[in-house]
Enzyme design. Structure first.
Site, mmCIF file in Angstrom:
data_model
loop_
_atom_site.group_PDB
_atom_site.id
_atom_site.type_symbol
_atom_site.label_atom_id
_atom_site.label_comp_id
_atom_site.label_asym_id
_atom_site.label_seq_id
_atom_site.Cartn_x
_atom_site.Cartn_y
_atom_site.Cartn_z
ATOM 1 N N HIS A 184 38.887 82.740 43.776
ATOM 2 C CA HIS A 184 38.485 83.603 42.671
ATOM 3 C C HIS A 184 37.057 84.074 42.885
ATOM 4 O O HIS A 184 36.135 83.261 43.042
ATOM 5 C CB HIS A 184 38.601 82.831 41.352
ATOM 6 C CG HIS A 184 38.470 83.681 40.135
ATOM 7 N ND1 HIS A 184 39.509 84.451 39.649
ATOM 8 C CD2 HIS A 184 37.421 83.891 39.300
ATOM 9 C CE1 HIS A 184 39.103 85.083 38.566
ATOM 10 N NE2 HIS A 184 37.836 84.774 38.333
ATOM 11 N N HIS B 155 37.666 89.338 40.273
ATOM 12 C CA HIS B 155 37.566 89.526 38.825
ATOM 13 C C HIS B 155 36.313 90.345 38.558
ATOM 14 O O HIS B 155 35.203 89.848 38.691
ATOM 15 C CB HIS B 155 37.505 88.153 38.154
ATOM 16 C CG HIS B 155 37.328 88.198 36.682
ATOM 17 N ND1 HIS B 155 36.990 87.074 35.951
ATOM 18 C CD2 HIS B 155 37.433 89.202 35.769
ATOM 19 C CE1 HIS B 155 36.907 87.394 34.677
ATOM 20 N NE2 HIS B 155 37.150 88.682 34.547
ATOM 21 N N MET C 183 33.738 91.868 36.402
ATOM 22 C CA MET C 183 33.061 91.862 35.110
ATOM 23 C C MET C 183 31.901 92.838 35.202
ATOM 24 O O MET C 183 30.730 92.463 35.264
ATOM 25 C CB MET C 183 32.602 90.435 34.767
ATOM 26 C CG MET C 183 33.756 89.525 34.402
ATOM 27 S SD MET C 183 33.281 87.785 34.254
ATOM 28 C CE MET C 183 33.461 87.276 35.967
ATOM 29 N N MET D 285 29.865 90.313 39.022
ATOM 30 C CA MET D 285 29.125 90.591 37.779
ATOM 31 C C MET D 285 27.945 91.509 38.085
ATOM 32 O O MET D 285 27.290 91.362 39.121
ATOM 33 C CB MET D 285 28.618 89.293 37.154
ATOM 34 C CG MET D 285 29.680 88.237 36.918
ATOM 35 S SD MET D 285 28.986 86.779 36.095
ATOM 36 C CE MET D 285 30.319 85.601 36.317
#
Length: 220
Positions: A31, A64, A66, A35
């Protein structure tokens, strides 16, 4: 329901990412928390590191995002070789188009929801995604305490996925550890992001196996 474990490199040693990736070769995914210090109050890694990690790691990357403007950046992560790319509903302006672009580039498309974001309004998008990610902490930092208030939403999401009838994975991210993973699995999650619970352990690979066993036992 096949349990999958996705260790978060946010809790790994950034100076040794290739070694840290190899340390959890028994995991299903790595993962990668991207960011930008705008959508969330933290700055981590971006596309160049993902490209380098893709060459160094055998485990597929679960990116992921963000970030602000995921519509602009998400396809590039898929093109860089990520196996899965997840965008936030709170940041995407054209989620359907972006999710389709992710898929067209060869990656699985994920949609993420913050703890306070209801899942019901996005039920119609289940046909556009391969994974639904429910944040079980406020996004931005690792090592936070798991938010039990999200568990009813996990159950509702599982109900919606079952009613939809597609093969959509349900991922939880934030505070997932030996003390919380069983509750998540019982609620219907099948993909588990774990950062400090894996990389904070003396033996990360053993931690992955232990978390998997707990989730499988709880899922029945």
């Amino acid at each position: 329901m096949a349990v999958q474990i996705s260790p978060s490199i946010l809790s790994a040693d950034f100076a040794r990412l290739a070694e840290e990736a190899a340390a959890v070769s028994n995991a299903d995914w790595l993962h990668v928390d991207v960011m930008d210090n705008h959508f969330v109050p933290n700055l981590t890694i971006g596309l160049p590191v993902v490209e380098a990690l893709r060459k160094a790691a055998d485990t597929p990357l679960d990116c992921h995002l963000m970030i602000e403007d995921p519509d602009r950046w998400a396809p590039a992560y898929a093109e860089a070789g990520a196996g899965s790319v997840t965008i936030h509903v709170e940041a995407a302006k054209a989620p359907v188009r972006t999710l389709r672009q992710i898929r067209s580039a060869g990656a699985r498309a994920g949609l993420a929801l913050n703890p306070a974001t209801a899942v019901e309004p996005y039920a119609d998008l289940l046909g556009e995604i391969d994974m639904l990610l429910l944040m079980t902490v406020e996004p931005g930092f690792g090592g936070q305490r798991f938010l039990d208030v999200v568990l009813p939403k996990v159950r509702r999401a599982r109900e919606l996925i079952t009613a939809h009838g597609g093969q959509v994975w349900l991922q939880v991210d934030g505070g997932v550890a030996a003390e919380t993973i069983e509750r998540c699995a019982e609620a219907g999650a099948d993909v588990f992001v774990a950062g400090s619970a894996v990389y904070g352990a003396d033996d990360p690979a053993r931690a992955v196996d232990a978390l998997r066993a707990l989730a499988e036992g709880a899922a029945g």
